[in-house]
Design a protein around this motif. Structure first.
Motif, short mmCIF file in Angstrom:
data_model
loop_
_atom_site.label_atom_id
_atom_site.label_comp_id
_atom_site.label_asym_id
_atom_site.label_seq_id
_atom_site.Cartn_x
_atom_site.Cartn_y
_atom_site.Cartn_z
N LEU A 275 0.83 -1.20 0.00
CA LEU A 275 0.00 0.00 0.00
C LEU A 275 0.86 1.25 0.00
O LEU A 275 0.63 2.19 -0.78
CB LEU A 275 -0.92 -0.02 1.22
N ALA A 276 1.88 1.28 0.85
CA ALA A 276 2.75 2.45 0.94
C ALA A 276 3.49 2.68 -0.38
O ALA A 276 3.62 3.83 -0.84
CB ALA A 276 3.74 2.28 2.08
N GLN A 277 3.97 1.61 -0.99
CA GLN A 277 4.70 1.75 -2.25
C GLN A 277 3.78 2.15 -3.40
O GLN A 277 4.16 2.93 -4.28
CB GLN A 277 5.43 0.45 -2.58
N SER A 278 2.55 1.64 -3.37
CA SER A 278 1.61 1.95 -4.45
C SER A 278 1.14 3.40 -4.41
O SER A 278 0.70 3.94 -5.43
CB SER A 278 0.40 1.01 -4.38
N ARG A 279 1.24 4.02 -3.26
CA ARG A 279 0.83 5.43 -3.16
C ARG A 279 1.73 6.34 -4.00
O ARG A 279 1.30 7.37 -4.48
CB ARG A 279 0.87 5.87 -1.70
N ILE A 280 2.99 5.96 -4.15
CA ILE A 280 3.94 6.84 -4.82
C ILE A 280 4.48 6.26 -6.12
O ILE A 280 5.17 6.95 -6.86
CB ILE A 280 5.13 7.16 -3.89
N ARG A 281 4.18 5.00 -6.41
CA ARG A 281 4.74 4.36 -7.59
C ARG A 281 3.98 4.76 -8.84
O ARG A 281 2.74 4.88 -8.83
CB ARG A 281 4.72 2.83 -7.41
N VAL A 282 4.69 4.94 -9.94
CA VAL A 282 4.06 5.17 -11.23
C VAL A 282 4.45 4.03 -12.16
O VAL A 282 5.49 3.38 -12.01
CB VAL A 282 4.50 6.52 -11.86
N THR A 283 3.58 3.74 -13.11
CA THR A 283 3.85 2.64 -14.03
C THR A 283 4.89 3.06 -15.04
O THR A 283 5.02 4.24 -15.38
CB THR A 283 2.57 2.21 -14.76
N MET A 285 5.08 1.45 -18.10
CA MET A 285 4.69 0.89 -19.40
C MET A 285 4.28 1.98 -20.38
O MET A 285 3.26 1.92 -21.06
CB MET A 285 3.54 -0.11 -19.19
N GLY A 286 5.09 3.04 -20.46
CA GLY A 286 4.87 4.07 -21.46
C GLY A 286 3.88 5.14 -21.07
O GLY A 286 3.63 6.06 -21.86
N THR A 287 3.29 5.05 -19.88
CA THR A 287 2.26 6.02 -19.50
C THR A 287 2.69 6.92 -18.35
O THR A 287 2.34 8.08 -18.31
CB THR A 287 0.96 5.29 -19.09
N GLY A 288 3.43 6.37 -17.40
CA GLY A 288 3.79 7.13 -16.21
C GLY A 288 2.61 7.42 -15.30
O GLY A 288 2.68 8.28 -14.42
N ALA A 289 1.49 6.69 -15.48
CA ALA A 289 0.30 6.91 -14.67
C ALA A 289 0.54 6.38 -13.25
O ALA A 289 1.25 5.39 -13.05
CB ALA A 289 -0.89 6.19 -15.29
#
Length: 420
Positions: A275-283, A285-289
């Motif tokens: 959860l903590a990592q997903s709060r700040i992680r971006v993808t 795969m070409g999107t940076g979302a």
């Protein structure tokens, strides 16, 4: 250190060998209060335990700083009899404390649970064994290796042991070790065994230091032997001085439920890290979302959080119920014990499966050695292979009991699970 049953009066009960028909209400309240004090103390050591996690992993043993911190909470006195300065706390509180420690370091929690639960077995044994075990400290600890891989022969006054017993978790921090002999267990001072420090070469739960021990012509007197037939016959020698609700709870149920606590805590910690990592992680795969916007991640995380929380509540509720039953002077039926046995094993499997669903959504960085998520996965995989995690075997015993099918006759520690 108290040496007689009269040195520490039991609140509300004058006799340490009071009958099950006595009013154990005050005993129950005292045990629950001790458990709450323990949980409060655990909160104060989590930073210390967490700081030792990397050392556990690197050295293959829980660091002494973590062990000392846990000693300070009263953890290793949880099941020590009152007469030796123990706490006799409610099992559910002890279990919850182990879960919290597991969020900080899986190996520390595993070792703490294993070393402490053996005190319960010692409390069922001959009073001379108890005097030797707790004679110097109420925090005395025993590791174990219940698989009967060594050899033993009966001799005058006891038994002679030779050979190697494996997977003795936390043996580096124990003063005694309990060794399995099918229908009996032997208690041996660690000073009488040779520890193979090269025998624990693993990737999961590495810090548990579950090493092999070898014995060469070690004599074990009769009073250091736990004959399982005594438990089967409700003739535990330890009940002469420890005839109280805590020790009426099934030892095998308690033992098989102990690893579950570490797994629940480890899974909880893993979800929190995700959860903590997903709060700040971006993808990438070409999107940076932001990863947090991924609907698949959202659903998977919600399901994992709910599943693990539900498992935790079920496990603690089961053990509150078993202790309440004992405090009413009643014994859990085989069906109830088999249900708890199955649900403890199911909890391990379900926690592991929940994290395997989360893992593919954690990103490539989850595999980095410095990322706690990869250690969580390795620890859960190792725990899933422990004997107590055999969900399939436990299901068979549970459902056969539901159908009223005859159980296997009592022969050893494994079949004792059904009877006591």
């Amino acid at each position: 250190m108290p040496t007689s049953t009269q040195d520490i009066p039991l609140t509300g009960v004058a006799d340490y060998s009071a009958p099950r028909s006595a009013d154990w209400g005050e005993y129950r309240e005292r045990a629950i209060a001790e458990g709450q004090r323990f949980l409060d103390a655990v909160e104060g050591i989590l930073d210390t335990v967490r700081a030792g996690r990397d050392t556990s992993e690197a050295e293959g043993r829980v660091p002494d700083t973590s062990i000392e911190a846990m000693i300070g909470t009263g953890l290793f006195r949880a099941f020590t009899p009152l007469r030796y300065g123990g706490l006799e706390m409610a099992p559910a509180a002890f279990f919850e404390g182990i879960m919290r420690i597991a969020e900080a370091d899986s190996s520390a929690a595993w070792v703490a649970g294993q070393l402490n639960v053996h005190s319960f077995e010692i409390a069922l044994m001959d009073e001379r064994m108890q005097d030797e075990f707790w004679g110097e400290t109420p925090d005395a600890r025993a590791s174990s290796s219940y698989a009967p891989t060594g050899k033993w022969e009966q001799v005058e006054g006891g038994y002679r042991l030779n050979g190697t017993w494996t997977f003795s978790s936390g043996v580096d921090h124990a003063q005694w070790i309990i060794l399995g002999g099918r229908d009996r267990n032997f208690v041996v001072p660690v000073s009488d065994v040779s520890i193979d420090h090269n025998s624990w070469d693993v990737q999961g739960l590495k810090g548990t230091g579950s090493k092999a021990v070898t014995l060469a012509d070690v004599f074990v007197p009769d009073h250091r032997t736990h004959l399982l037939i005594d438990t089967y016959n409700d003739a535990n020698p330890g009940w002469k001085v420890n005839n109280r609700p805590l020790y009426w709870v099934s030892f095998t149920s308690l033992f098989n439920s102990t690893p579950t606590n570490t797994v629940i805590g480890t899974a909880t910690g893993g979800i929190e890290a995700f959860l903590a990592q997903s709060r700040i992680r971006v993808t990438r795969m070409g999107t940076g979302a932001p990863a947090a916007q991924d609907p698949f991640l959202q659903l998977t995380l919600a399901e994992a959080m709910t599943t693990v929380r539900t498992i935790k509540e079920r496990h603690l509720r089961n053990w509150r119920g078993l202790f309440d039953l004992a405090c009413r002077g009643e014994e859990a039926s085989p069906l109830e014990r088999m249900r708890v046995r199955f649900e403890a094993a199911d909890s391990i499997a379900t926690c592991y499966e929940s994290l395997t669903e989360v893992w593919p959504l954690a990103g490539a960085s989850a595999s980095l050695s410095a990322n706690p998520l990869q250690q969580v996965m390795r620890d859960l995989m190792s725990a899933r292979n422990h004997g107590s995690a055999k969900k399939e075997l436990a299901a068979g015993k549970y459902v056969k009991t539901l159908f009223g099918l005859p159980p296997a006759p009592f022969t050893d520690l494994g079949t004792l699970n059904y009877y006591k």
